[in-house]
Design a protein around this motif. Structure first.
Motif, PDB file in Angstrom:
ATOM      1  N   GLU A 117      -3.608  16.574   3.898  1.00 46.80           N
ATOM      2  CA  GLU A 117      -3.849  16.756   2.474  1.00 46.80           C
ATOM      3  C   GLU A 117      -3.711  15.423   1.745  1.00 46.80           C
ATOM      4  O   GLU A 117      -2.986  14.527   2.190  1.00 46.80           O
ATOM      5  CB  GLU A 117      -2.867  17.781   1.896  1.00 46.80           C
ATOM      6  N   LYS A 118      -4.408  15.302   0.632  1.00 44.20           N
ATOM      7  CA  LYS A 118      -4.446  14.045  -0.112  1.00 44.20           C
ATOM      8  C   LYS A 118      -3.037  13.538  -0.422  1.00 44.20           C
ATOM      9  O   LYS A 118      -2.749  12.352  -0.313  1.00 44.20           O
ATOM     10  CB  LYS A 118      -5.233  14.237  -1.413  1.00 44.20           C
ATOM     11  N   GLU A 119      -2.158  14.423  -0.810  1.00 43.33           N
ATOM     12  CA  GLU A 119      -0.765  14.076  -1.070  1.00 43.33           C
ATOM     13  C   GLU A 119       0.108  15.246  -0.665  1.00 43.33           C
ATOM     14  O   GLU A 119      -0.195  16.396  -0.983  1.00 43.33           O
ATOM     15  CB  GLU A 119      -0.532  13.727  -2.535  1.00 43.33           C
ATOM     16  N   TYR A 120       1.173  14.968   0.055  1.00 45.61           N
ATOM     17  CA  TYR A 120       2.122  16.007   0.446  1.00 45.61           C
ATOM     18  C   TYR A 120       3.488  15.355   0.620  1.00 45.61           C
ATOM     19  O   TYR A 120       3.631  14.140   0.476  1.00 45.61           O
ATOM     20  CB  TYR A 120       1.674  16.721   1.733  1.00 45.61           C
ATOM     21  N   PHE A 121       4.487  16.173   0.922  1.00 49.17           N
ATOM     22  CA  PHE A 121       5.846  15.655   1.038  1.00 49.17           C
ATOM     23  C   PHE A 121       6.385  15.841   2.447  1.00 49.17           C
ATOM     24  O   PHE A 121       6.048  16.797   3.142  1.00 49.17           O
ATOM     25  CB  PHE A 121       6.779  16.350   0.045  1.00 49.17           C
ATOM     26  N   SER A 122       7.204  14.904   2.837  1.00 46.14           N
ATOM     27  CA  SER A 122       8.008  15.025   4.047  1.00 46.14           C
ATOM     28  C   SER A 122       9.406  14.523   3.702  1.00 46.14           C
ATOM     29  O   SER A 122       9.686  14.178   2.539  1.00 46.14           O
ATOM     30  CB  SER A 122       7.395  14.237   5.201  1.00 46.14           C
ATOM     31  N   GLU A 123      10.294  14.507   4.684  1.00 46.36           N
ATOM     32  CA  GLU A 123      11.656  14.015   4.478  1.00 46.36           C
ATOM     33  C   GLU A 123      12.057  13.121   5.629  1.00 46.36           C
ATOM     34  O   GLU A 123      11.808  13.449   6.795  1.00 46.36           O
ATOM     35  CB  GLU A 123      12.663  15.175   4.396  1.00 46.36           C
ATOM     36  N   ASN A 124      12.672  12.001   5.307  1.00 49.30           N
ATOM     37  CA  ASN A 124      13.286  11.141   6.307  1.00 49.30           C
ATOM     38  C   ASN A 124      14.758  11.505   6.460  1.00 49.30           C
ATOM     39  O   ASN A 124      15.409  11.938   5.512  1.00 49.30           O
ATOM     40  CB  ASN A 124      13.168   9.670   5.907  1.00 49.30           C
ATOM     41  N   TYR A 134       3.752  11.477   0.840  1.00 50.25           N
ATOM     42  CA  TYR A 134       2.843  10.831   1.777  1.00 50.25           C
ATOM     43  C   TYR A 134       1.440  10.943   1.187  1.00 50.25           C
ATOM     44  O   TYR A 134       1.002  12.035   0.820  1.00 50.25           O
ATOM     45  CB  TYR A 134       2.907  11.497   3.147  1.00 50.25           C
ATOM     46  N   LYS A 135       0.729   9.815   1.125  1.00 50.48           N
ATOM     47  CA  LYS A 135      -0.568   9.801   0.459  1.00 50.48           C
ATOM     48  C   LYS A 135      -1.637   9.207   1.364  1.00 50.48           C
ATOM     49  O   LYS A 135      -1.368   8.285   2.137  1.00 50.48           O
ATOM     50  CB  LYS A 135      -0.492   8.986  -0.838  1.00 50.48           C
ATOM     51  N   ASP A 136      -2.835   9.757   1.239  1.00 52.60           N
ATOM     52  CA  ASP A 136      -4.031   9.171   1.854  1.00 52.60           C
ATOM     53  C   ASP A 136      -3.898   9.020   3.361  1.00 52.60           C
ATOM     54  O   ASP A 136      -4.371   8.031   3.944  1.00 52.60           O
ATOM     55  CB  ASP A 136      -4.343   7.818   1.217  1.00 52.60           C
ATOM     56  N   ARG A 137      -3.282   9.989   4.019  1.00 58.90           N
ATOM     57  CA  ARG A 137      -3.174   9.953   5.470  1.00 58.90           C
ATOM     58  C   ARG A 137      -4.354  10.701   6.079  1.00 58.90           C
ATOM     59  O   ARG A 137      -4.542  11.894   5.799  1.00 58.90           O
ATOM     60  CB  ARG A 137      -1.856  10.562   5.932  1.00 58.90           C
ATOM     61  N   PRO A 138      -5.174  10.044   6.892  1.00 59.58           N
ATOM     62  CA  PRO A 138      -6.366  10.700   7.445  1.00 59.58           C
ATOM     63  C   PRO A 138      -6.012  11.980   8.193  1.00 59.58           C
ATOM     64  O   PRO A 138      -5.098  12.001   9.023  1.00 59.58           O
ATOM     65  CB  PRO A 138      -6.936   9.645   8.402  1.00 59.58           C
ATOM     66  N   SER A 141       0.831  -1.198   0.000  1.00 60.60           N
ATOM     67  CA  SER A 141       0.000   0.000   0.000  1.00 60.60           C
ATOM     68  C   SER A 141       0.863   1.244   0.000  1.00 60.60           C
ATOM     69  O   SER A 141       1.936   1.284   0.602  1.00 60.60           O
ATOM     70  CB  SER A 141      -0.913   0.011   1.227  1.00 60.60           C
ATOM     71  N   SER A 142       0.385   2.302  -0.680  1.00 63.35           N
ATOM     72  CA  SER A 142       1.118   3.565  -0.657  1.00 63.35           C
ATOM     73  C   SER A 142       1.119   4.159   0.739  1.00 63.35           C
ATOM     74  O   SER A 142       1.986   4.955   1.071  1.00 63.35           O
ATOM     75  CB  SER A 142       0.486   4.555  -1.645  1.00 63.35           C
ATOM     76  N   ASN A 143       0.152   3.781   1.552  1.00 64.52           N
ATOM     77  CA  ASN A 143       0.124   4.200   2.946  1.00 64.52           C
ATOM     78  C   ASN A 143      -0.257   2.991   3.794  1.00 64.52           C
ATOM     79  O   ASN A 143      -1.431   2.769   4.080  1.00 64.52           O
ATOM     80  CB  ASN A 143      -0.882   5.339   3.167  1.00 64.52           C
ATOM     81  N   PRO A 144       0.720   2.171   4.207  1.00 65.54           N
ATOM     82  CA  PRO A 144       0.387   0.978   4.980  1.00 65.54           C
ATOM     83  C   PRO A 144      -0.309   1.293   6.291  1.00 65.54           C
ATOM     84  O   PRO A 144      -1.046   0.469   6.812  1.00 65.54           O
ATOM     85  CB  PRO A 144       1.759   0.321   5.215  1.00 65.54           C
ATOM     86  N   ARG A 145      -0.081   2.501   6.842  1.00 64.32           N
ATOM     87  CA  ARG A 145      -0.731   2.848   8.104  1.00 64.32           C
ATOM     88  C   ARG A 145      -2.216   3.167   7.931  1.00 64.32           C
ATOM     89  O   ARG A 145      -2.925   3.363   8.909  1.00 64.32           O
ATOM     90  CB  ARG A 145       0.001   4.016   8.764  1.00 64.32           C
ATOM     91  N   ALA A 146      -2.678   3.232   6.686  1.00 64.10           N
ATOM     92  CA  ALA A 146      -4.113   3.384   6.465  1.00 64.10           C
ATOM     93  C   ALA A 146      -4.853   2.128   6.898  1.00 64.10           C
ATOM     94  O   ALA A 146      -6.060   2.172   7.142  1.00 64.10           O
ATOM     95  CB  ALA A 146      -4.393   3.679   4.997  1.00 64.10           C
ATOM     96  N   ASN A 147      -4.141   1.015   6.995  1.00 65.29           N
ATOM     97  CA  ASN A 147      -4.719  -0.239   7.470  1.00 65.29           C
ATOM     98  C   ASN A 147      -4.270  -0.471   8.902  1.00 65.29           C
ATOM     99  O   ASN A 147      -3.107  -0.820   9.147  1.00 65.29           O
ATOM    100  CB  ASN A 147      -4.267  -1.398   6.586  1.00 65.29           C
ATOM    101  N   PRO A 148      -5.155  -0.275   9.900  1.00 64.68           N
ATOM    102  CA  PRO A 148      -4.733  -0.425  11.296  1.00 64.68           C
ATOM    103  C   PRO A 148      -4.326  -1.842  11.649  1.00 64.68           C
ATOM    104  O   PRO A 148      -3.687  -2.061  12.678  1.00 64.68           O
ATOM    105  CB  PRO A 148      -5.972   0.018  12.083  1.00 64.68           C
ATOM    106  N   LYS A 149      -4.654  -2.826  10.809  1.00 65.50           N
ATOM    107  CA  LYS A 149      -4.274  -4.206  11.066  1.00 65.50           C
ATOM    108  C   LYS A 149      -2.898  -4.551  10.501  1.00 65.50           C
ATOM    109  O   LYS A 149      -2.414  -5.666  10.662  1.00 65.50           O
ATOM    110  CB  LYS A 149      -5.315  -5.161  10.455  1.00 65.50           C
ATOM    111  N   GLN A 150      -2.262  -3.583   9.822  1.00 62.20           N
ATOM    112  CA  GLN A 150      -0.954  -3.838   9.229  1.00 62.20           C
ATOM    113  C   GLN A 150       0.057  -4.215  10.309  1.00 62.20           C
ATOM    114  O   GLN A 150       0.179  -3.527  11.322  1.00 62.20           O
ATOM    115  CB  GLN A 150      -0.453  -2.605   8.483  1.00 62.20           C
TER     116      GLN A 150
END
Length: 358
Positions: A279-286, A272-276, A141-150
């Motif tokens: 914004e629908k898509e935005y950027f961060s840095e690791n 970062y995508k689809d994070r509740p 998933s583009s956002n694995p944390r969108a699935n709380p069971k991940q």
């Protein structure tokens, strides 16, 4: 006479001494240019050919005293806290993958904890990550944390969650409907929500003013040195769900990373995508620390860490980037392996990402 036990594998070597210091192998990003986003999975799974393994001493925090370390100087602090969801308060560990349990019970506990023990006036939990498997999962998933069971596994890779610009990217992307979108209405009062969103607007306005004063319009190019708004930060509140015998978490002393080093890390900019609540898509840095040359970074761990011994790991702090500040900016961290741990049950831990405002 001190006795030691040693384990060697293809990727790690650990020497455990009876004084509870260890010599352990840490996997660093081995290049001075950032990786491609597509390489993240092999990096975190330990299979990337561009990793560099460095053996470092890891000091047991217990020998120093759990209260010795603080967010200001060390970018991490040990909080004492008994959750209603963990023994001895509870006879069994509930499903930390249950989104409703987390947001209605555990998130409010964590918000109360950081307010009472770290002196923050406002806070908002963002997400939960549970690590309770020993093997790498296929995360598609583009956002694995969108699935709380991940299910996630411990990362044996040296990293910081955000660069300064990356931390600010999350604050800029937070929506006015954050609490509703993130399912966090029941865990916070209307007054707490209003206070946080009001302070968020003050932070963003102060950042815009500081960028104007510095003569930059791109927030990714802003130094943060002249910021004068409310102090704010991002934390990971990390709790083991059982006493840790396998793959403990080690935390790097930030002074050994940043002081006297011209380029201590590389920045991996990623979408970062689809994070509740964002914004629908935005950027961060690791933040990926560069392996040291001719020295070792200083590392700490808690031997046999219990669920009542909770890490507060600093991921970003606006105060640390002001002109002349001596505040520690962030705590790089990594899991590492102990000898004879393979037959132990997989480490179970839960980390809550929290935005805090002092």
């Amino acid at each position: 006479m001190s006795t030691t036990a040693t384990e060697t594998t293809a990727s790690t070597s650990v020497t455990l001494k009876d004084d509870r210091t260890v010599r352990a192998a840490f996997n660093y990003w081995g290049k001075t240019s950032p990786p491609e986003v597509a390489e993240l999975h092999p990096i975190f799974s330990g299979t990337s050919p561009n990793l560099k393994t460095v053996t470092c001493t890891v000091a047991d925090i217990r020998t120093h005293g759990l209260s010795t370390f603080n967010l200001s100087d060390h970018a991490f602090q040990i909080l004492q806290h008994s959750s209603s969801l963990c023994s001895p308060v509870s006879q069994s560990i509930p499903d930390f993958h249950d989104d409703l349990t987390m947001k209605s019970t555990y998130w409010p506990e964590i918000i109360s904890l950081v307010k009472s023990q770290l002196g923050v006036r406002s806070a908002a939990a963002i997400n939960t990550t549970v690590r309770d498997v020993s093997e790498v999962n296929n995360i598609s998933s583009s956002n694995p944390r969108a699935n709380p069971k991940q299910k996630f596994y411990p990362f044996t890779f040296v990293h910081g969650d955000y660069t300064p610009a990356g931390g600010r990217g999350h604050m800029r992307a937070m929506l006015p409907t954050f609490f509703e979108d993130n399912g966090n209405v029941k865990g916070t009062t209307a007054e707490e929500q209003d206070q946080f969103l009001r302070l968020k607007d003050e932070i963003l306005a102060a950042e815009q003013e500081a960028m104007k004063e510095e003569g930059v319009s791109d927030p990714w190019q802003w130094s943060g040195k002249n910021y004068s708004g409310p102090r704010w930060g991002m934390l990971s509140v990390w709790r083991p769900l059982q006493t840790v015998h396998r793959d403990p978490l080690a935390v790097m002393d930030p002074r050994s990373l940043f002081e006297g080093v011209e380029k201590p890390y590389v920045a991996l900019k990623r979408p970062y995508k689809d994070r509740p609540g964002f914004e629908k898509e935005y950027f961060s840095e690791n933040l990926l620390p560069i392996a040291p040359e001719g020295k070792e970074h200083r590392w700490y761990w808690i031997s046999e860490q219990t669920p009542e011994e909770v890490y507060a790991l600093k991921l970003f702090d606006s105060e640390a980037h002001k002109q002349g500040s001596r505040v520690a900016p962030c705590a790089a961290h990594s899991a590492f392996r102990l000898p004879g741990q393979e037959d132990q049950e997989a480490r179970k831990s839960a980390e809550i990402r929290v935005m805090v405002i002092w």
